[in-house]
Design a protein around this motif. Structure first.
Motif, PDB file in Angstrom:
ATOM      1  N   SER A 154     -11.665 -30.351  -2.720  1.00 33.16           N
ATOM      2  CA  SER A 154     -11.418 -31.489  -3.733  1.00 33.16           C
ATOM      3  C   SER A 154     -11.410 -30.910  -5.145  1.00 33.16           C
ATOM      4  O   SER A 154     -10.862 -31.354  -6.096  1.00 33.16           O
ATOM      5  CB  SER A 154     -12.429 -32.385  -3.527  1.00 33.16           C
ATOM      6  N   ASN A 155     -12.240 -29.966  -5.413  1.00 37.70           N
ATOM      7  CA  ASN A 155     -12.489 -29.245  -6.778  1.00 37.70           C
ATOM      8  C   ASN A 155     -11.353 -28.220  -6.994  1.00 37.70           C
ATOM      9  O   ASN A 155     -11.568 -27.526  -8.047  1.00 37.70           O
ATOM     10  CB  ASN A 155     -13.651 -28.813  -6.982  1.00 37.70           C
ATOM     11  N   ASN A 156     -10.287 -27.931  -6.030  1.00 39.20           N
ATOM     12  CA  ASN A 156      -9.542 -26.778  -6.112  1.00 39.20           C
ATOM     13  C   ASN A 156     -10.158 -25.348  -6.362  1.00 39.20           C
ATOM     14  O   ASN A 156      -9.434 -24.679  -7.326  1.00 39.20           O
ATOM     15  CB  ASN A 156      -8.335 -27.271  -7.276  1.00 39.20           C
ATOM     16  N   GLU A 157     -10.988 -25.147  -5.845  1.00 40.42           N
ATOM     17  CA  GLU A 157     -11.695 -23.900  -5.915  1.00 40.42           C
ATOM     18  C   GLU A 157     -11.566 -23.010  -4.846  1.00 40.42           C
ATOM     19  O   GLU A 157     -12.254 -21.821  -4.616  1.00 40.42           O
ATOM     20  CB  GLU A 157     -13.216 -24.314  -6.179  1.00 40.42           C
ATOM     21  N   LEU A 158     -10.334 -23.334  -3.844  1.00 43.64           N
ATOM     22  CA  LEU A 158     -10.200 -22.506  -2.709  1.00 43.64           C
ATOM     23  C   LEU A 158      -9.146 -21.749  -3.328  1.00 43.64           C
ATOM     24  O   LEU A 158      -8.077 -22.064  -3.817  1.00 43.64           O
ATOM     25  CB  LEU A 158     -10.107 -23.334  -1.524  1.00 43.64           C
ATOM     26  N   ASN A 159      -9.219 -20.527  -2.452  1.00 42.25           N
ATOM     27  CA  ASN A 159      -7.899 -19.413  -2.312  1.00 42.25           C
ATOM     28  C   ASN A 159      -7.092 -20.003  -1.258  1.00 42.25           C
ATOM     29  O   ASN A 159      -7.518 -19.692  -0.175  1.00 42.25           O
ATOM     30  CB  ASN A 159      -8.291 -18.075  -2.342  1.00 42.25           C
ATOM     31  N   PHE A 160      -6.019 -20.788  -1.452  1.00 40.59           N
ATOM     32  CA  PHE A 160      -5.295 -21.332  -0.422  1.00 40.59           C
ATOM     33  C   PHE A 160      -4.765 -20.211   0.693  1.00 40.59           C
ATOM     34  O   PHE A 160      -4.640 -20.449   2.007  1.00 40.59           O
ATOM     35  CB  PHE A 160      -3.837 -22.024  -0.811  1.00 40.59           C
ATOM     36  N   LEU A 161      -4.263 -19.053   0.158  1.00 46.75           N
ATOM     37  CA  LEU A 161      -3.686 -18.187   1.110  1.00 46.75           C
ATOM     38  C   LEU A 161      -4.921 -17.686   2.099  1.00 46.75           C
ATOM     39  O   LEU A 161      -4.716 -17.432   3.310  1.00 46.75           O
ATOM     40  CB  LEU A 161      -3.151 -17.093   0.322  1.00 46.75           C
ATOM     41  N   PHE A 162      -6.235 -17.232   1.560  1.00 48.45           N
ATOM     42  CA  PHE A 162      -7.103 -16.827   2.269  1.00 48.45           C
ATOM     43  C   PHE A 162      -7.799 -17.843   3.216  1.00 48.45           C
ATOM     44  O   PHE A 162      -8.065 -17.413   4.360  1.00 48.45           O
ATOM     45  CB  PHE A 162      -8.295 -16.258   1.421  1.00 48.45           C
ATOM     46  N   VAL A 163      -7.854 -19.005   2.914  1.00 53.86           N
ATOM     47  CA  VAL A 163      -8.305 -20.293   3.546  1.00 53.86           C
ATOM     48  C   VAL A 163      -7.307 -20.134   5.040  1.00 53.86           C
ATOM     49  O   VAL A 163      -7.734 -20.408   6.010  1.00 53.86           O
ATOM     50  CB  VAL A 163      -8.444 -21.489   2.802  1.00 53.86           C
ATOM     51  N   THR A 164      -5.924 -20.228   4.525  1.00 58.59           N
ATOM     52  CA  THR A 164      -5.135 -20.415   5.591  1.00 58.59           C
ATOM     53  C   THR A 164      -5.222 -19.213   6.703  1.00 58.59           C
ATOM     54  O   THR A 164      -5.116 -19.637   7.662  1.00 58.59           O
ATOM     55  CB  THR A 164      -3.584 -20.530   5.010  1.00 58.59           C
ATOM     56  N   LEU A 165      -5.287 -18.212   6.062  1.00 57.58           N
ATOM     57  CA  LEU A 165      -5.456 -16.854   6.897  1.00 57.58           C
ATOM     58  C   LEU A 165      -6.886 -17.020   7.802  1.00 57.58           C
ATOM     59  O   LEU A 165      -6.671 -16.719   9.089  1.00 57.58           O
ATOM     60  CB  LEU A 165      -5.640 -15.564   6.154  1.00 57.58           C
ATOM     61  N   CYS A 166      -7.959 -17.526   7.288  1.00 60.95           N
ATOM     62  CA  CYS A 166      -9.175 -17.660   7.963  1.00 60.95           C
ATOM     63  C   CYS A 166      -8.850 -18.851   9.037  1.00 60.95           C
ATOM     64  O   CYS A 166      -9.311 -18.642  10.381  1.00 60.95           O
ATOM     65  CB  CYS A 166     -10.258 -18.110   7.195  1.00 60.95           C
ATOM     66  N   ALA A 167      -8.467 -19.937   8.851  1.00 58.80           N
ATOM     67  CA  ALA A 167      -8.000 -20.930   9.778  1.00 58.80           C
ATOM     68  C   ALA A 167      -7.105 -20.413  10.688  1.00 58.80           C
ATOM     69  O   ALA A 167      -7.382 -20.676  11.994  1.00 58.80           O
ATOM     70  CB  ALA A 167      -7.339 -22.138   9.040  1.00 58.80           C
ATOM     71  N   PHE A 168      -5.979 -19.616  10.536  1.00 59.20           N
ATOM     72  CA  PHE A 168      -5.160 -18.954  11.539  1.00 59.20           C
ATOM     73  C   PHE A 168      -5.903 -18.223  12.545  1.00 59.20           C
ATOM     74  O   PHE A 168      -5.892 -18.056  13.624  1.00 59.20           O
ATOM     75  CB  PHE A 168      -4.213 -18.244  10.820  1.00 59.20           C
ATOM     76  N   LEU A 169      -6.769 -17.271  12.010  1.00 53.41           N
ATOM     77  CA  LEU A 169      -7.828 -16.396  12.886  1.00 53.41           C
ATOM     78  C   LEU A 169      -8.477 -17.197  13.764  1.00 53.41           C
ATOM     79  O   LEU A 169      -8.874 -16.933  14.916  1.00 53.41           O
ATOM     80  CB  LEU A 169      -8.405 -15.630  11.990  1.00 53.41           C
ATOM     81  N   LEU A 170      -9.246 -18.287  13.191  1.00 58.59           N
ATOM     82  CA  LEU A 170      -9.984 -19.036  14.008  1.00 58.59           C
ATOM     83  C   LEU A 170      -9.056 -19.563  15.208  1.00 58.59           C
ATOM     84  O   LEU A 170      -9.516 -19.881  16.448  1.00 58.59           O
ATOM     85  CB  LEU A 170     -10.552 -20.087  13.155  1.00 58.59           C
ATOM     86  N   PHE A 171      -7.809 -20.203  14.889  1.00 57.92           N
ATOM     87  CA  PHE A 171      -7.168 -20.804  15.765  1.00 57.92           C
ATOM     88  C   PHE A 171      -6.621 -19.743  16.975  1.00 57.92           C
ATOM     89  O   PHE A 171      -6.345 -20.227  18.138  1.00 57.92           O
ATOM     90  CB  PHE A 171      -5.774 -21.464  15.230  1.00 57.92           C
TER      91      PHE A 171
END
Length: 746
Positions: free
Chosen positions: A217-234
């Motif tokens: 909500s505060n736009n403090e995330l690195n979107f690319l890195f977060v997406t990569l981590c979520a993909f690895l979890l999946f």
């Protein structure tokens, strides 16, 4: 009462004494433990029944109180790092506990008889109890590290159970394939867990979701890195739940005993991936790209699993591809954000597929009475047919499981699958068309299995049901590799098994019957006596303990769908499942108390059921009993020449058959691109290491050796020779230095 929540930590450890005591017994008292081996089924069932009662109590509390309970304690603390262990009791956990325990108990009761003649009986129950411990620990875990520990234990148990008959090369290869394929996903899961900790600084689900939402909500995330981590979890869920492209291990995993397929490949282990995605859905739902990826992978899996099941001959392998497709439906619902529909289908599919797998085990058991223990024959649907009048209870149970999986009302899977199909129309038109078409394919291949197995006449031309001996086929596992030949002298299998001498039962060649084989086949003797020592055996119904499990699962298949039927509460339509899932749904900021449009529901149901009936009709036309005489090893080719060719065309049928029978050529692609590629790289590396790295080292050593050999002849012990060599070396050095220095200055 809620005071039972703090004691939920004991749930995973209740089944643990069984493998421990079996191991200690085999180590200290091996003879007594083996002689009393049938005793161990009782504590296995008893302990898991205790867990089931405890889980039912927790589930009732969940439904009544709509609460979430978490209890953690610190395991290790180091400066700012604290690793905590604990248990989390929420609707998702309670649903998984009910599934694991109820299906697990039925499988254990069934296995007591199914595995009674196997020399690995004790080992089987030890593995099963430890697997139940691992699975229960996984679903009650309160953080990602704890989940990963039990996740790996589940993988280890599946490796042991799939390769239970490890002396068979095909089973040994299957468990290795499952292990390696799952390690790919597990490595991605491990990296994803570390990446998520790097972002949030926590492994606990509650803290993790809260911190992640605040950062988002505060736009403090690195979107690319977060997406990569979520993909690895999946990716961990993709491997565990046999989703494309890491699905290749599931069909081969059917080499394990049939109860294993009913438990870990229908209701528990393959559901672990669904559980993980459902647990992390509050995180995934914030990342649209991951939700779209989950939906895309799932719809591919739905269609791929259904098409690969169309032409399989092995009954368990066909059901394995069906499991893959149905898990794809469940994952698709999660990808669309339909949390309730996903868990609803997970429940209904688990019971229906467990029923089908145990039913297939009963079929295999009856076929072994004809062809002996030979998986290539006893599991081959092409050699079956006409079993209806000989296994009527199994046939009825299998038919109900088939109708449920197809989505025929009012059976369990109708309610859940129809809900997923309705959601796909709102999500994507293309996805909806694929999902509805796959529902028709599901009906087709499931009724193909049913018709090939139960209808028509026995396709092993061994003995017809009038009692007249007709033909030329028998087991290769008991008396060698040669089939039977017509003999004027009548023999009974009872006489053969009780005679330890050499016998010419099938041909002039003789084979020695091992004493262990006599023990393994002893339970068949009683059956043969009841048929007055006839030369050959008939298919027969399974024992009561096996049928008991089938009948209980039939009840679940008939009535478990009722938990998803809406009822009116305070002016709103709400079902038991929605009320149960309310705390988890609140985390997704959704409302399940909207009124149900029954007219729209009935309209959609008519459409989906019509597709299902269309698939059933096509299967009946292709595999109806009139074609049973054509059901040989070239089944599809023979049928094509008689009828379907006029409808679909020869080339289309051949393409579909080749695609399905050869597993979509995916295994061949992996074997060519990855297996051979890795072997080629390994051979190249070996060549470089042997001839370059080792060559340099060996070259230095060989050079030193020859130099030393040459120098030793120079040393003759004369001072004059040493002075001459010394002056020669000095002269050469000075001349070299002079020429170098002169040329350099110039």
């Amino acid at each position: 009462m809620e005071h039972t929540y703090p004691y939920a930590w004991i749930i995973p450890f209740v089944p643990l004494p069984v493998p421990v005591l079996i191991g200690v017994g085999l180590l200290l008292f091996p003879t007594a433990t083996k002689n009393l081996r049938r005793m161990w089924a009782f504590p296995s069932v008893l302990l898991l029944s205790i867990v089931m009662i405890f889980s039912a109590d927790l589930s009732i509390q969940q439904i009544n109180s709509n609460s979430i309970y978490q209890y953690v304690w610190s395991w290790t603390i180091n400066n700012d790092f604290s690793l905590e262990f604990g248990h989390l009791i929420d609707p998702l956990t309670s649903i998984m506990l009910i599934l694991i325990t109820t299906v697990g108990i039925m499988v254990l009761i069934y296995s007591d008889n199914y595995m009674s003649h196997d020399q690995g009986y004790l080992r089987f129950f030890a593995y099963m109890s430890f697997f139940n411990t691992s699975m229960l620990g996984l679903v009650t875990s309160s953080n990602l590290i704890q989940i990963y520990i039990f996740w790996e234990l589940v993988g280890m148990c599946s490796y042991l159970l799939i390769g239970f008959w490890f002396t068979r090369p095909i089973a040994a290869n299957a468990c290795q394939k499952a292990f390696v394929t799952n390690r790919i996903g597990d490595f991605g899961l491990f990296l994803g867990i570390l990446g998520l900790y790097w972002i949030t600084g926590s492994f606990e689900f509650r803290d993790l979701f809260e911190i992640f939402n605040n950062l988002s909500s505060n736009n403090e995330l690195n979107f690319l890195f977060v997406t990569l981590c979520a993909f690895l979890l999946f990716s961990g869920a993709v491997a565990k739940s046999a989703q494309f492209p890491l699905h290749v291990w599931l069909p081969d995993a059917m080499e394990g005993p049939t109860p294993i397929s009913a438990l870990i490949h229908a209701a528990t282990m393959v559901a672990a991936g669904i559980f993980l995605v459902a647990r992390l859905l509050p995180l995934f739902i914030v990342i649209p790209y991951i939700m779209n990826l989950i939906s895309l992978i799932s719809i591919i899996t739905v269609l791929l699993g259904a098409t690969l099941a169309l032409a399989q001959k092995d009954i368990k392998r066909s059901l394995a591809y069906s499991t893959m497709s149905q898990l794809g439906y469940t994952m698709l619902a999660l990808g669309m954000g339909s949390y309730r529909a996903a868990l609803f289908h997970l429940i209904t599919h688990a019971y229906s597929k467990a029923l089908l797998f145990l039913g297939s085990g009963s079929i295999i058991h009856s076929m072994e009475a004809i062809v002996g223990y030979s998986p290539d024959k006893s599991q081959n649907m092409v050699l079956m047919g006409g079993l209806t009048k000989h296994v009527p209870i199994t046939k009825t149970a299998f038919l109900l499981g088939t109708l449920s999986l197809c989505g025929i009302p009012p059976l369990a899977c109708f309610w859940s699958k129809d809900e997923i199909l309705n959601d796909t129309w709102l999500y994507s038109l293309i996805f909806a068309i694929i999902a509805c078409s796959t529902a028709g394919l599901t009906a087709f291949y499931m009724f193909r299995i049913y018709l090939l197995t139960f209808e028509g006449h026995l396709n092993v031309h061994f003995q017809n049901y009038s009692g007249k001996k007709t033909s030329s086929f028998y087991s290769i596992s008991l008396w060698g590799k040669e089939g039977p030949k017509t003999s004027k002298k009548k023999w009974s299998l009872l006489t053969l098994l009780n005679n330890n001498e050499r016998s010419s039962f099938f041909s002039k060649k003789t084979y020695q019957i091992d004493s262990n084989l006599k023990k393994m086949t002893q339970p068949f003797i009683t059956y043969f006596e009841t048929w007055n020592k006839k030369t050959f055996s008939y298919p027969h119904e399974s024992d009561n303990t096996m049928l008991f499990s089938l009948l209980i699962l039939v009840l679940f298949t008939l009535f478990v769908g009722a938990i998803g039927i809406p009822f009116n509460q305070e002016g709103k339509d709400l079902d038991i499942l929605s009320k149960w899932l309310t705390p988890s749904i609140n985390l997704l900021h959704k409302d399940l108390t909207n009124s149900v449009d029954w007219y729209e529901f009935v309209t959609n149901a008519i459409f989906s059921v019509s597709i299902v009936y269309f698939g059933i009709i096509i299967a009946s036309l292709l595999y109806k009993p009139v074609y049973s005489s054509l059901q040989n090893l070239n089944l599809m080719n023979s049928v094509v020449k008689k009828g379907p060719k006029r409808i679909f065309g020869d080339k289309i049928i051949n393409v579909i058959y080749g695609w399905s029978y050869n597993r979509g050529y995916i295994d061949a692609f992996y074997a060519t691109s990855f297996t051979k590629g890795i072997r080629g790289l390994a051979e190249l590396t070996h060549f470089f290491d042997r001839w370059v790295i080792d060559g340099i080292t060996n070259g230095v050593g060989i050079t030193s050796f020859f130099v030393g050999e040459g120098i030793k002849y120079v040393g003759g012990g004369r001072i004059s020779s040493y002075l001459f060599l010394y002056l020669s070396y000095v002269s050469i050095f000075l001349l070299s230095y002079y020429f170098f220095f002169f040329n350099f200055n110039r």
